[in-house]
Design a protein around this motif. Structure first.
Motif: not given
Length: 309
Positions: A290, A69, A297, A62, A293, A65-66, A139, A288
């Motif tokens: 966010r 992204s 995906t 996870y 994110v 992936h975050r 972010r 998701d």
């Protein structure tokens, strides 16, 4: 190797473009194992905690992936795969644009607002210069409620909308995520501006398609003016009310916009690209919280489509 995992050939194509550890923060878990876990979750829509053990700790998968992204790694991987296809002459640059509604699961709501935190002041009165400055978040922009995370209300209920362009071989080029009630024409320019396929060796990336096809949702003055300014041939049908208003003005209404019926028949390529994209359950239904994110995906699903198409 499980169903949906990367093959040796696909891993070989991705390996040169994968991030490399700087050696100061420990060793990264094998990229191939983690990517297989990400693609498994994208394809099945399973919760991160329920990933099979063969992919390693779910938290590692996870967080990778975050992170990818947030820093744009997935988009760079998509660009590099497209660059290889373009160098081999495998991209049909007669593109189409459209959007699709994605129903948001109830757990996609409730993301915490991202608020900047102030560092504590120390030392003498007034603090050390720079100590009390606002800490910037790493972010992407978001966190401003549901709208900031690409969530909204439409006829389908609690939804997001995916705006995309697709090449003539039914493969997604680039994606934009907005709330579900956002009109298609408002995202026409951002979708076009995101088209950026690098070229091997020196030279500017390709940003201009050979032609573009879209439906009546993009039939307005700003969209047509944007295409004329960039000298892009396009086929967009005229709306009935626009046609009636033009005819009502007589000779002052000007000439009707050009429309090629044979070329418009190819607009189904973007619909087929959407169908291929929504075969991934984590894209067909948004889980998701966010927005960035969820964009990662959808981009990861697009990378898989390009590798296997």
């Amino acid at each position: 190797m499980g169903r949906g995992d990367l093959t040796d050939a696909e891993q070989k194509r991705l390996r040169p473009f994968l991030p490399v550890s700087n050696g100061r923060c420990g060793r990264w878990r094998d990229h191939r194992q983690v990517i297989d876990g990400i693609l498994h979750r994208v394809r099945t829509g399973v919760q991160w905690r329920d990933l099979p053990e063969r992919f390693g700790p779910w938290k590692t998968v996870y967080e990778r992936h975050r992170l990818w992204s947030a820093d744009g790694t997935w988009e760079r991987l998509l660009q590099q795969v497209q660059a290889a296809a373009d160098a081999a002459g495998e991209i049909d640059w007669d593109i189409s644009v459209d959007s699709t509604i994605v129903r948001a699961y109830q757990h996609a709501a409730g993301a915490r607002s991202i608020r900047p935190r102030r560092q504590a002041q120390r030392g003498r009165r007034g603090g050390t210069p720079g100590r009390d400055s606002v800490a910037e978040s790493r972010r992407p922009p978001g966190g401003g409620g549901a709208g900031g995370e690409g969530l909204g209300r439409s006829r389908g209920g609690f939804t997001s909308k995916v705006h995309l362009s697709a090449d003539g071989r039914c493969r997604p080029l680039f994606l934009v995520i907005t709330p579900g009630q956002r009109a298609d024409c408002t995202q026409f320019k951002p979708v076009l501006e995101k088209i950026r396929v690098p070229r091997p060796g020196p030279g500017r990336p390709r940003k201009k398609p050979d032609s573009l096809t879209a439906d009546k949702a993009y039939s307005n003055g700003p969209c047509r003016e944007c295409l004329r300014r960039r000298d892009i041939r396009h086929t967009i049908p005229e709306k009935t009310d626009s046609q009636a208003a033009r005819l009502g003005k007589g000779s002052r209404g000007g000439r009707p916009p050009g429309f090629d019926e044979d070329r418009y028949k190819k607009r189904n390529t973007v619909e087929r690209a959407i169908n291929r994209l929504k075969q991934s359950r984590a894209v067909a239904t948004r889980y998701d919280k966010r927005g960035y994110v969820f964009l990662g995906t959808a981009t990861a699903a697009s990378v898989a489509i390009w590798l296997r198409a």
